[in-house]
Scaffold this motif. Structure first.
Motif, mmCIF file in Angstrom:
data_model
loop_
_atom_site.group_PDB
_atom_site.id
_atom_site.type_symbol
_atom_site.label_atom_id
_atom_site.label_comp_id
_atom_site.label_asym_id
_atom_site.label_seq_id
_atom_site.Cartn_x
_atom_site.Cartn_y
_atom_site.Cartn_z
ATOM 1 N N SER A 78 115.830 -32.800 58.054
ATOM 2 C CA SER A 78 116.948 -33.458 58.746
ATOM 3 C C SER A 78 118.145 -32.538 58.705
ATOM 4 N N PHE A 79 118.983 -32.661 59.727
ATOM 5 C CA PHE A 79 120.200 -31.857 59.815
ATOM 6 C C PHE A 79 121.401 -32.773 59.682
ATOM 7 N N PRO A 80 122.526 -32.256 59.189
ATOM 8 C CA PRO A 80 123.749 -33.056 59.228
ATOM 9 C C PRO A 80 124.063 -33.386 60.691
ATOM 10 N N ARG B 146 122.896 -38.054 58.820
ATOM 11 C CA ARG B 146 121.919 -36.998 59.056
ATOM 12 C C ARG B 146 121.000 -37.374 60.203
ATOM 13 N N ARG B 147 120.537 -36.349 60.878
ATOM 14 C CA ARG B 147 119.618 -36.562 61.994
ATOM 15 C C ARG B 147 118.254 -36.036 61.582
ATOM 16 N N GLU B 148 117.274 -36.912 61.582
ATOM 17 C CA GLU B 148 115.928 -36.535 61.171
ATOM 18 C C GLU B 148 115.211 -35.892 62.359
ATOM 19 N N VAL B 149 114.662 -34.718 62.165
ATOM 20 C CA VAL B 149 114.053 -33.986 63.270
ATOM 21 C C VAL B 149 112.532 -33.851 63.074
ATOM 22 N N VAL B 150 112.107 -33.695 61.822
ATOM 23 C CA VAL B 150 110.669 -33.615 61.519
ATOM 24 C C VAL B 150 110.387 -34.661 60.449
ATOM 25 N N GLY C 283 104.147 -30.798 72.425
ATOM 26 C CA GLY C 283 105.075 -31.918 72.253
ATOM 27 C C GLY C 283 106.153 -31.905 73.307
ATOM 28 N N PRO C 284 106.820 -33.032 73.474
ATOM 29 C CA PRO C 284 107.875 -33.127 74.484
ATOM 30 C C PRO C 284 109.094 -32.285 74.108
ATOM 31 N N GLY C 285 110.002 -32.093 75.062
ATOM 32 C CA GLY C 285 111.203 -31.282 74.836
ATOM 33 C C GLY C 285 112.059 -31.854 73.718
ATOM 34 N N GLN C 286 112.737 -30.972 72.983
ATOM 35 C CA GLN C 286 113.660 -31.341 71.909
ATOM 36 C C GLN C 286 113.047 -32.224 70.833
ATOM 37 N N CYS C 287 111.700 -32.175 70.654
ATOM 38 C CA CYS C 287 111.119 -33.076 69.658
ATOM 39 C C CYS C 287 111.155 -32.472 68.269
ATOM 40 N N GLY C 288 111.474 -31.188 68.158
ATOM 41 C CA GLY C 288 111.534 -30.572 66.829
ATOM 42 C C GLY C 288 110.503 -29.473 66.645
ATOM 43 N N LYS C 289 109.984 -28.930 67.743
ATOM 44 C CA LYS C 289 108.943 -27.896 67.657
ATOM 45 C C LYS C 289 109.482 -26.603 67.058
ATOM 46 N N THR C 290 110.644 -26.162 67.553
ATOM 47 C CA THR C 290 111.230 -24.933 67.025
ATOM 48 C C THR C 290 111.577 -25.109 65.548
ATOM 49 N N THR C 291 112.088 -26.291 65.215
ATOM 50 C CA THR C 291 112.415 -26.570 63.824
ATOM 51 C C THR C 291 111.167 -26.430 62.951
ATOM 52 N N LEU C 292 110.062 -26.966 63.416
ATOM 53 C CA LEU C 292 108.815 -26.894 62.663
ATOM 54 C C LEU C 292 108.369 -25.435 62.469
ATOM 55 N N PHE D 54 109.821 -15.486 69.044
ATOM 56 C CA PHE D 54 110.851 -16.502 69.242
ATOM 57 C C PHE D 54 110.892 -17.005 70.676
ATOM 58 N N GLN D 55 111.273 -18.276 70.809
ATOM 59 C CA GLN D 55 111.450 -18.872 72.134
ATOM 60 C C GLN D 55 112.481 -18.083 72.936
ATOM 61 N N SER D 56 113.514 -17.594 72.245
ATOM 62 C CA SER D 56 114.587 -16.855 72.921
ATOM 63 C C SER D 56 114.384 -15.342 72.804
ATOM 64 N N ASP E 43 106.625 -19.468 69.478
ATOM 65 C CA ASP E 43 107.413 -20.621 69.917
ATOM 66 C C ASP E 43 107.640 -20.567 71.428
ATOM 67 N N GLU E 44 106.860 -21.323 72.163
ATOM 68 C CA GLU E 44 106.940 -21.338 73.627
ATOM 69 C C GLU E 44 107.164 -19.938 74.193
ATOM 70 N N PRO E 45 106.277 -19.004 73.867
ATOM 71 C CA PRO E 45 106.549 -17.620 74.292
ATOM 72 C C PRO E 45 106.588 -17.459 75.803
HETATM 73 N N1 ATP Z 1 120.502 -26.077 62.975
HETATM 74 C C1 ATP Z 1 120.540 -27.312 63.503
HETATM 75 N N2 ATP Z 1 121.543 -28.155 63.197
HETATM 76 C C2 ATP Z 1 121.600 -29.394 63.723
HETATM 77 N N3 ATP Z 1 120.680 -29.910 64.552
HETATM 78 C C3 ATP Z 1 119.645 -29.128 64.904
HETATM 79 C C4 ATP Z 1 119.517 -27.789 64.401
HETATM 80 N N4 ATP Z 1 118.397 -27.249 64.924
HETATM 81 C C5 ATP Z 1 117.857 -28.203 65.710
HETATM 82 N N5 ATP Z 1 118.592 -29.344 65.700
HETATM 83 C C6 ATP Z 1 118.301 -30.574 66.441
HETATM 84 O O1 ATP Z 1 116.950 -30.881 66.261
HETATM 85 C C7 ATP Z 1 116.371 -31.362 67.469
HETATM 86 C C8 ATP Z 1 115.101 -30.603 67.750
HETATM 87 O O2 ATP Z 1 115.413 -29.238 68.013
HETATM 88 P P1 ATP Z 1 114.279 -28.157 68.235
HETATM 89 O O3 ATP Z 1 114.929 -26.915 68.685
HETATM 90 O O4 ATP Z 1 113.418 -28.089 67.034
HETATM 91 O O5 ATP Z 1 113.462 -28.831 69.421
HETATM 92 P P2 ATP Z 1 112.324 -28.210 70.331
HETATM 93 O O6 ATP Z 1 111.213 -29.179 70.340
HETATM 94 O O7 ATP Z 1 112.017 -26.814 69.938
HETATM 95 O O8 ATP Z 1 113.054 -28.214 71.738
HETATM 96 P P3 ATP Z 1 112.715 -27.370 73.057
HETATM 97 O O9 ATP Z 1 111.558 -28.058 73.704
HETATM 98 O O10 ATP Z 1 113.945 -27.477 73.885
HETATM 99 O O11 ATP Z 1 112.413 -25.971 72.619
HETATM 100 C C9 ATP Z 1 117.422 -31.215 68.548
HETATM 101 O O12 ATP Z 1 117.919 -32.493 68.854
HETATM 102 C C10 ATP Z 1 118.502 -30.374 67.914
HETATM 103 O O13 ATP Z 1 119.759 -30.824 68.307
#
Ligand code: ATP
Ligand code: MG
Lengths: 259, 262
Positions: free
Chosen positions: A21-23, A29-33, A50-59, A92-94, A169-171
């Motif tokens: 989770s992130f602040p 806090r926002r739970e992402v995974v 997984g769908p967009g912004q679901c937390g894949k990059t975070t994982l 990296f995705q970017s 990550d989504e290369p």
């Molecule tokens: N360092 C961070 N601080 C705060 N919130 C974050 C941070 N990194 C990611 N998040 C939040 O976590 C959520 C998931 O982000 P993430 O980049 O993991 O998604 P994703 O599945 O890779 O998205 P995409 O499909 O666009 O690549 C987003 O809502 C984002 O705002």
């Protein structure tokens, strides 16, 4: 921790009930995974779909050690991940390729940092530059390359460092459909020539079915595992075979049911 | 490709020459046909004096030697100030500790314009070269420090992460990621520092010296010799222009990756 049990490693990657989770901007806090348990065998090609912004990059960042878990733990080769290291390569995705280095400079970076001699590492880097189809662009800087070429530099850079695990990550996410097909085919070829354990993030279901041994389907944010599919079709796979289309339909329908 | 680039360069040169030519013609016409001629001499007179000064003498030296004195002072102070600025700025951007140590001092010293130091520099260093080099050091140091500092501090986190995942250690990250990503900003700082230094050497020479382009102007003033003042000003403009072109060339060479390979 030296007390960690040393046991024969059955799985190269083990995520044990990990959470992140992130602040949140407005406080709290926002739970992402949430509660993800995931294992990958040696040389397995694992797709995270997984769908967009679901937390894949975070994982991916958690497995890479670029970010730390808030609960659970990640083991690679049986050891807890605490920081990034050369045995876990990340595409990296970017892209995140170094803008002040040429294609050659980027691809040879890992071996150079490890102290490999110039002639030897150049020879090695050249092999991977050829493998991803960038021969002739060795001395080009990233600004002179297209998006797809930059992604290939990112892939060759990681291959050249010979990591045990590759996290992608989504290369191909930023590419047009045509280039995307070419790159999928190229990645399949490269992976079959030099097997690695791969975790491949995508939001394109065809790409996942085309490449992976196993597909892990993630839910919307916070990411949890919804379903897993083993794909045991022979490679190279046919995008329009009945089995391919059947799988595609099935996975798409479970994605739709949650949206 | 080559042909287009050349002709574009030619167009730049030609249009530059045309605008300077027009300015000189206007100046000439105004001094010939209006009351302005009683205040300042025409460009023909100034250019003739300039040419005469190139081969003959103004005071004890020719104009080229005066320019050489000013230039040597600038280059000495600029080299010391630039090097110190790069080292201190980079260390501030890289290490929290260095930032905590240098930042307060830097914040106090930076807003003081270099010419405010002229009296102190004369008291400390006397009238010789070191006083002027010290002033130019001050004039170049601040901008370079600031830019090296922010360049190092703003190095892309993701690129640092990429370097770590490829196996780089802390020292290697500094040398291969933080340093090159700060180079464009450092160069921007060096450019400002160079023009500050050039302005400062003239001020320092006007206060106290026996040669240099700044000296040419003040002695012109005390002798009421407006031709000498104007030819000094033109020489200052020409040298300043050459310096800025040289800086831009150096930047284009070192930051090739930043310019789409142009
Ligand atoms: N360092 C961070 N601080 C705060 N919130 C974050 C941070 N990194 C990611 N998040 C939040 O976590 C959520 C998931 O982000 P993430 O980049 O993991 O998604 P994703 O599945 O890779 O998205 P995409 O499909 O666009 O690549 C987003 O809502 C984002 O705002
Ligand atoms: Mg992502």
């Amino acid at each position: 921790m030296s007390l960690e049990p040393r046991r024969p490693v059955e799985h190269v990657i083990e995520c044990e009930n990990i959470g992140k989770s992130f602040p949140a901007p407005g406080g709290g806090r926002r739970e992402v995974v949430r509660g993800i348990t995931l294992r990958a065998r040696e040389n397995e090609f694992l797709a995270l779909f997984g769908p967009g912004q679901c937390g894949k990059t975070t994982l991916i960042n958690l497995i890479a050690g670029l970010d730390s878990v808030t609960s659970g733990r990640v083991l690679v080769n049986g050891e807890t991940v605490r920081e990034p290291g050369p045995e876990r390569g990340v595409v990296f995705q970017s892209t995140a390729i170094f803008p002040w280095l040429t294609t050659m400079g980027n691809v040879e970076y890992g071996p150079r940092m490890a102290g490999m001699g110039r002639a030897e590492r150049r020879r090695k880097a050249q092999r991977y530059i050829d493998l991803v189809g960038l021969r002739g662009f060795e001395n080009a800087f990233p600004v002179q390359l297209s998006g797809g070429m930059k992604q290939r530099v990112g892939i060759a850079r990681v291959y050249c460092n010979e990591p045990r695990v590759m996290l992608m990550d989504e290369p191909f996410g930023a590419l047009d459909a045509q280039t995307r097909y070419l790159m999928q085919e190229e990645l399949r070829r490269v992976w079959e020539a030099e097997k690695r354990t791969v975790v491949f993030v995508t939001n394109n279901i065809e790409e996942a079915i085309y490449l992976a041994d196993r597909i892990v389907v993630l839910s919307n944010c916070p990411a949890t595992i919804k379903r897993e599919y083993a794909i045991d079709l022979p490679r190279p796979r046919n995008y329009v075979s009945p089995e391919f289309l059947g799988l595609r339909k099935e996975i798409t329908s479970i994605m739709d049911s949650t949206l | 490709m080559m042909k287009i680039r050349l002709s574009r360069g030619m167009i730049d040169v030609l249009s530059g020459a045309a605008s300077i030519g027009c300015f000189l013609l206007l100046w000439l016409a105004l001094t010939r046909h209006t009351g302005l001629g009683e205040l300042i001499p025409g460009p023909d007179v100034v250019l003739a004096a300039l040419f005469k000064g190139l081969f003959g003498k103004v005071g004890r030296h020719g104009i080229l030697v005066h320019a050489g004195y000013s230039l040597a002072r600038v280059l000495a102070g600029f080299a010391i100030g630039g090097a110190a600025g790069v080292v201190i700025g980079l260390s501030m951007g890289w290490s929290r500790f260095a930032e905590a140590v240098f930042q307060p001092l830097y914040r106090v010293v930076r807003p003081i314009p270099p010419i405010a130091w002229i009296p102190i520099s004369i008291i400390w260093f006397g009238l010789g070269e070191s006083a002027k080099v010290f002033l130019i050091f001050l004039a170049s140091f601040a901008n370079v420090t600031l830019n090296a500092w922010s360049g190092a501090r703003d190095a892309d986190r993701q690129l640092i992460g990429a370097a770590r995942m490829l196996g780089a250690n802390q020292r290697q990250i500094f040398l291969t990621i933080v340093l090159p990503s700060a180079v464009p900003q450092i160069f921007a700082g060096l450019q400002v520092a160079m023009s500050n230094s050039w302005a400062t050497v003239l001020a320092a020479e006007m206060v106290r010296s026996s040669e240099g382009l700044g000296w040419m102007i003040v002695t012109g003033m005390s002798n009421n010799d407006i031709v000498q003042i104007l030819s000094g000003i033109v020489a200052i403009g020409v040298v300043g222009f050459v310096l800025s072109v040289a800086m831009r060339k150096a930047e284009a060479l070192l930051c090739r990756w930043n310019h789409g390979g142009r």
